[in-house]
Motif scaffolding. Structure first.
Motif, PDB file in Angstrom:
ATOM      1  N   GLU A 134       3.859 -26.595  10.988  1.00  0.00           N
ATOM      2  CA  GLU A 134       3.816 -26.097  12.352  1.00  0.00           C
ATOM      3  C   GLU A 134       3.590 -24.595  12.359  1.00  0.00           C
ATOM      4  N   TYR A 135       2.680 -24.149  13.239  1.00  0.00           N
ATOM      5  CA  TYR A 135       2.296 -22.739  13.221  1.00  0.00           C
ATOM      6  C   TYR A 135       3.470 -21.835  13.553  1.00  0.00           C
ATOM      7  N   SER A 136       3.578 -20.742  12.815  1.00  0.00           N
ATOM      8  CA  SER A 136       4.638 -19.757  13.022  1.00  0.00           C
ATOM      9  C   SER A 136       4.032 -18.457  13.528  1.00  0.00           C
ATOM     10  N   ASP A 137       4.558 -17.948  14.656  1.00  0.00           N
ATOM     11  CA  ASP A 137       4.103 -16.641  15.147  1.00  0.00           C
ATOM     12  C   ASP A 137       5.013 -15.547  14.600  1.00  0.00           C
ATOM     13  N   SER A 138       5.283 -15.649  13.308  1.00  0.00           N
ATOM     14  CA  SER A 138       6.227 -14.760  12.633  1.00  0.00           C
ATOM     15  C   SER A 138       5.701 -13.355  12.408  1.00  0.00           C
ATOM     16  N   ALA A 139       4.412 -13.136  12.635  1.00  0.00           N
ATOM     17  CA  ALA A 139       3.773 -11.846  12.357  1.00  0.00           C
ATOM     18  C   ALA A 139       3.856 -11.490  10.877  1.00  0.00           C
ATOM     19  N   VAL A 140       3.775 -12.514  10.020  1.00  0.00           N
ATOM     20  CA  VAL A 140       3.756 -12.312   8.570  1.00  0.00           C
ATOM     21  C   VAL A 140       2.350 -12.592   8.046  1.00  0.00           C
ATOM     22  N   LEU A 141       1.806 -11.648   7.286  1.00  0.00           N
ATOM     23  CA  LEU A 141       0.530 -11.803   6.593  1.00  0.00           C
ATOM     24  C   LEU A 141       0.810 -11.966   5.112  1.00  0.00           C
ATOM     25  N   VAL A 142       0.192 -12.964   4.468  1.00  0.00           N
ATOM     26  CA  VAL A 142       0.394 -13.170   3.041  1.00  0.00           C
ATOM     27  C   VAL A 142      -0.942 -13.223   2.317  1.00  0.00           C
ATOM     28  N   SER A 143      -0.917 -12.871   1.027  1.00  0.00           N
ATOM     29  CA  SER A 143      -2.110 -12.947   0.185  1.00  0.00           C
ATOM     30  C   SER A 143      -1.693 -13.137  -1.260  1.00  0.00           C
ATOM     31  N   PHE A 144      -2.492 -13.931  -1.996  1.00  0.00           N
ATOM     32  CA  PHE A 144      -2.215 -14.200  -3.404  1.00  0.00           C
ATOM     33  C   PHE A 144      -3.510 -14.127  -4.206  1.00  0.00           C
ATOM     34  N   GLY A 145      -3.361 -14.124  -5.540  1.00  0.00           N
ATOM     35  CA  GLY A 145      -4.527 -14.132  -6.420  1.00  0.00           C
ATOM     36  C   GLY A 145      -4.684 -12.852  -7.208  1.00  0.00           C
ATOM     37  N   ASN A 146      -5.275 -12.972  -8.385  1.00  0.00           N
ATOM     38  CA  ASN A 146      -5.375 -11.793  -9.257  1.00  0.00           C
ATOM     39  C   ASN A 146      -6.662 -11.762 -10.071  1.00  0.00           C
TER      40      ASN A 146
END
Length: 218
Positions: free
Chosen positions: A41-53
């Motif tokens: 379920e969509y969260s309007d948490s205002a959190v941005l995430v990113s992964f990978g290297n």
């Protein structure tokens, strides 16, 4: 070789030139485990995430965008896997994670409002795995516009594409989603649908079976 496959349509011509005539080159759509990375379920948490290297990740642009986001949205939090060279700014709301488990990655996707990937110019669709995992979870994706990445993220439908190195445009695209959770939810649902239909491990294996001559596998 009897054949060769690559993971974006933009690579086909380059591979054909490299290999020469007589070796067919096929575009194989990459896929992720859409069961493990299930819809949330969509969260309007205002959190941005990113992964990978991989070598073409552009963490400098990502962290620069993070500071713009943190200044613009007081409730925003930005999380990334790459190292931050500059630890000043907003350390309480801009977090560098380092290495974490797949389960932890999934949990961060679930907590997020937006998934972002900044890359340098490249021809191997850097960031497609993270983009598809985020889409599978039902999150909109902001990612650098590079050749072939449009095979995976459709601008204005499942996310936003921004020019390489443009941290301001990257930040603005993320902020637009954070300010419009209905749009973010819609694009996230579109992304989940595309992964379920075309960009999962089942579809990838079926297509690979065709490429190597096993025919259509059910």
């Amino acid at each position: 070789m009897d054949g060769f496959w690559c993971l974006s349509s933009a690579q086909v011509e380059a591979c054909e030139e490299l290999l020469g005539p007589g070796i067919p080159v096929s575009y194989l759509r990459f896929g992720v485990d859409d069961k493990f990375f299930g819809p949330e379920e969509y969260s309007d948490s205002a959190v941005l995430v990113s992964f990978g290297n991989d070598r073409d990740r552009d963490w400098e642009t990502y962290w620069s965008a993070a500071e713009v986001i943190a200044r613009s949205r007081r409730s925003a939090r930005v999380v990334g896997q790459g190292r931050r060279r500059d630890q000043s700014g907003s350390p309480d709301r801009v977090l560098s994670l380092g290495r974490i488990t797949h389960a932890d990655v999934r949990d961060w996707y679930r907590q997020s409002a937006v998934v972002g990937v900044a890359t340098r110019p490249n021809l191997h669709a850097s960031g497609m795995t993270v983009a598809l995992e985020g889409m599978a979870t039902g999150r909109p994706v902001v990612i650098t516009r590079t050749p072939g990445i449009e095979d995976y993220v459709v601008d204005g439908v499942t996310g936003r594409l921004v020019d390489p190195g443009d941290h301001v445009a990257f930040a603005e695209a993320v902020i637009d989603y954070m300010n419009d959770p209905d749009l973010a939810r819609c694009h996230g649902e579109n992304g989940r649908r595309r992964v379920s239909e075309h960009f999962n491990t089942r579809s990838m294996c079926m297509r690979l079976a065709e490429i190597v001559g096993f025919g259509v596998v059910s």
